[in-house]
Design an enzyme around this catalytic site. Structure first.
Site, PDB file in Angstrom:
ATOM      1  N   TRP A  34      69.762  48.289  22.885  1.00 39.87           N
ATOM      2  CA  TRP A  34      70.147  49.695  23.722  1.00 39.87           C
ATOM      3  C   TRP A  34      69.342  49.972  23.230  1.00 39.87           C
ATOM      4  O   TRP A  34      68.124  50.934  21.811  1.00 39.87           O
ATOM      5  CB  TRP A  34      71.207  50.456  22.854  1.00 39.87           C
ATOM      6  CG  TRP A  34      72.828  49.605  23.065  1.00 39.87           C
ATOM      7  CD1 TRP A  34      73.752  48.984  22.014  1.00 39.87           C
ATOM      8  CD2 TRP A  34      73.454  50.472  24.103  1.00 39.87           C
ATOM      9  NE1 TRP A  34      74.072  49.256  23.472  1.00 39.87           N
ATOM     10  CE2 TRP A  34      74.707  50.304  24.570  1.00 39.87           C
ATOM     11  CE3 TRP A  34      73.505  51.289  24.947  1.00 39.87           C
ATOM     12  CZ2 TRP A  34      75.768  49.961  25.345  1.00 39.87           C
ATOM     13  CZ3 TRP A  34      74.134  51.812  26.478  1.00 39.87           C
ATOM     14  CH2 TRP A  34      75.524  50.710  26.477  1.00 39.87           C
ATOM     15  N   CYS A  35      68.558  50.943  23.927  1.00 44.14           N
ATOM     16  CA  CYS A  35      67.427  52.479  24.290  1.00 44.14           C
ATOM     17  C   CYS A  35      65.984  51.408  24.069  1.00 44.14           C
ATOM     18  O   CYS A  35      65.401  52.246  23.450  1.00 44.14           O
ATOM     19  CB  CYS A  35      67.244  53.138  23.390  1.00 44.14           C
ATOM     20  SG  CYS A  35      69.146  54.120  23.766  1.00 44.14           S
ATOM     21  N   GLN A  36      65.731  50.446  24.388  1.00 46.37           N
ATOM     22  CA  GLN A  36      64.882  49.394  24.149  1.00 46.37           C
ATOM     23  C   GLN A  36      65.071  48.829  25.682  1.00 46.37           C
ATOM     24  O   GLN A  36      65.402  48.533  26.314  1.00 46.37           O
ATOM     25  CB  GLN A  36      65.131  48.540  22.930  1.00 46.37           C
ATOM     26  CG  GLN A  36      64.859  48.754  21.875  1.00 46.37           C
ATOM     27  CD  GLN A  36      65.474  48.148  21.048  1.00 46.37           C
ATOM     28  OE1 GLN A  36      66.084  47.296  21.038  1.00 46.37           O
ATOM     29  NE2 GLN A  36      64.159  47.745  19.947  1.00 46.37           N
ATOM     30  N   THR A  98      68.679  41.028  20.779  1.00 46.46           N
ATOM     31  CA  THR A  98      67.922  41.815  19.207  1.00 46.46           C
ATOM     32  C   THR A  98      68.884  43.235  19.079  1.00 46.46           C
ATOM     33  O   THR A  98      69.436  43.247  20.100  1.00 46.46           O
ATOM     34  CB  THR A  98      66.377  42.403  19.252  1.00 46.46           C
ATOM     35  OG1 THR A  98      66.720  43.020  20.553  1.00 46.46           O
ATOM     36  CG2 THR A  98      65.642  40.991  20.064  1.00 46.46           C
ATOM     37  N   SER A  99      69.448  43.409  18.383  1.00 43.27           N
ATOM     38  CA  SER A  99      70.001  44.053  17.460  1.00 43.27           C
ATOM     39  C   SER A  99      71.337  43.891  17.893  1.00 43.27           C
ATOM     40  O   SER A  99      71.981  43.094  18.624  1.00 43.27           O
ATOM     41  CB  SER A  99      69.123  45.709  17.123  1.00 43.27           C
ATOM     42  OG  SER A  99      70.185  47.015  16.820  1.00 43.27           O
ATOM     43  N   TRP A 158      65.480  52.185   9.749  1.00 45.11           N
ATOM     44  CA  TRP A 158      64.726  50.406  10.311  1.00 45.11           C
ATOM     45  C   TRP A 158      62.847  50.055  10.403  1.00 45.11           C
ATOM     46  O   TRP A 158      62.300  49.235  10.129  1.00 45.11           O
ATOM     47  CB  TRP A 158      64.653  50.820  12.014  1.00 45.11           C
ATOM     48  CG  TRP A 158      65.967  50.600  12.541  1.00 45.11           C
ATOM     49  CD1 TRP A 158      67.349  50.415  11.898  1.00 45.11           C
ATOM     50  CD2 TRP A 158      66.761  51.273  13.971  1.00 45.11           C
ATOM     51  NE1 TRP A 158      67.776  50.393  13.077  1.00 45.11           N
ATOM     52  CE2 TRP A 158      67.547  51.067  13.717  1.00 45.11           C
ATOM     53  CE3 TRP A 158      65.847  51.807  14.983  1.00 45.11           C
ATOM     54  CZ2 TRP A 158      68.519  51.464  14.817  1.00 45.11           C
ATOM     55  CZ3 TRP A 158      67.142  52.120  16.190  1.00 45.11           C
ATOM     56  CH2 TRP A 158      68.257  52.327  16.146  1.00 45.11           C
ATOM     57  N   HIS A 249      62.858  46.411  11.556  1.00 46.76           N
ATOM     58  CA  HIS A 249      64.161  46.189  12.082  1.00 46.76           C
ATOM     59  C   HIS A 249      63.948  45.559  13.480  1.00 46.76           C
ATOM     60  O   HIS A 249      64.589  44.997  13.887  1.00 46.76           O
ATOM     61  CB  HIS A 249      65.224  47.295  12.628  1.00 46.76           C
ATOM     62  CG  HIS A 249      65.474  46.949  13.383  1.00 46.76           C
ATOM     63  ND1 HIS A 249      67.025  46.123  13.097  1.00 46.76           N
ATOM     64  CD2 HIS A 249      66.523  47.771  14.450  1.00 46.76           C
ATOM     65  CE1 HIS A 249      68.143  46.590  13.675  1.00 46.76           C
ATOM     66  NE2 HIS A 249      67.711  47.224  14.757  1.00 46.76           N
TER      67      HIS A 249
END
Length: 271
Positions: A34-36, A98-99, A158, A249
């Site tokens: 999120w937010c990437q 990712t994440s 992170w 992270h």
């Protein structure tokens, strides 16, 4: 990046074709958290695309057009992924997320089955139950009065005080460009996922069809975290954790060569 309309939203994506493509090999689909956006994968695309088709996709509201009609979460993110794969005529794919993009990754894997998703890769995803401190930061980031402070605590965790300019830039110039609405949504959806599943490991164990799953990670660095994943792998041999040795992270930015090596080996084993 190209744009297309899927499920009523603008989705940005690009496709990098290999110089020599082997028929039948699954493509790689790179999915951020999120937010990437797709820039998270810029250091790894050239090497990954040496022999495979590589697709990068931005979530709805995460591309050039950040407007979103209504709310969305894991189900809708999976809807968009499948719609893009169908639009591009992708027969077999290995999603690489990712994440907390991992929640949608596993939803896609579950829906499409092993014939279309023979394996999946997740990168630096918090595999165990969420700690009270993490939940507190998620909740702070959902409150308009405290969201910047909650986000900064996540950023500090992170980056882990590492001297890594690509990661520092990603946080301050890329992730910080997303505003309150998307941050609040992301933290709400992530908190809900942990409440519903317990942990990503439990979500993996609930897959209707098991398949190889690799976790490439750097955080957390403590040995107990690695041991917990190894214990899960002992019970579920299709799961393989790989600690990359970085501090932050964001392994695709901090340790791109290690990420490429592990993804290439994982796909070679699938082939």
């Amino acid at each position: 990046m190209r744009s297309t309309r899927l499920n009523g939203h603008t989705i940005d994506y690009d496709v990098t074709e290999p110089a020599a493509k082997t028929p039948g090999e699954p493509a790689l689909l790179l999915l951020s958290g999120w937010c990437q956006d797709h820039r998270l994968f810029a250091p790894v695309v050239p090497q990954l695309a040496a022999r495979r088709r590589v697709i990068r996709m931005d979530w709805r509201g995460h591309g050039e057009d950040r407007t979103v009609a209504g709310d969305f979460g894991v189900e809708e993110m999976a809807d968009d992924v499948i719609a893009l794969l169908d639009t591009l005529g992708v027969a077999r794919v290995v999603p690489v997320s990712t994440s907390h993009g991992g929640w949608a990754n596993l939803e896609v894997s579950d829906r499409l089955g092993t014939s279309r998703v023979p394996g999946t890769v997740v990168i630096d995803w918090l595999m165990l139950e969420a700690s009270p401190e993490f939940i507190a930061d998620l909740r702070a980031s959902q409150d308009e009065a405290t969201w910047r402070e909650g986000r900064q605590r996540l950023f500090d965790t992170w980056l882990a005080m590492a001297d890594c300019p690509p990661v520092a830039h990603h946080l301050s110039a890329e992730m910080a460009s997303f505003e309150y609405e998307m941050w609040a949504r992301s933290c709400r959806v992530i908190e809900r996922a942990y409440a519903g599943w317990g942990s990503p490991l439990e979500r993996m164990a609930a897959l209707k069809e098991t398949r190889p799953v690799a976790h490439l990670f750097s955080q957390p660095v403590d040995e107990a975290y690695l041991r917990a994943q190894q214990a899960f792998a002992d019970r579920h041999p299709w799961f393989e954790p790989h600690r990359l040795g970085g501090a932050t992270h964001f392994p695709t930015l901090e340790s791109p060569a290690a990420v490429v090596e592990r993804i290439a080996a994982f796909c070679a084993a699938l082939d």
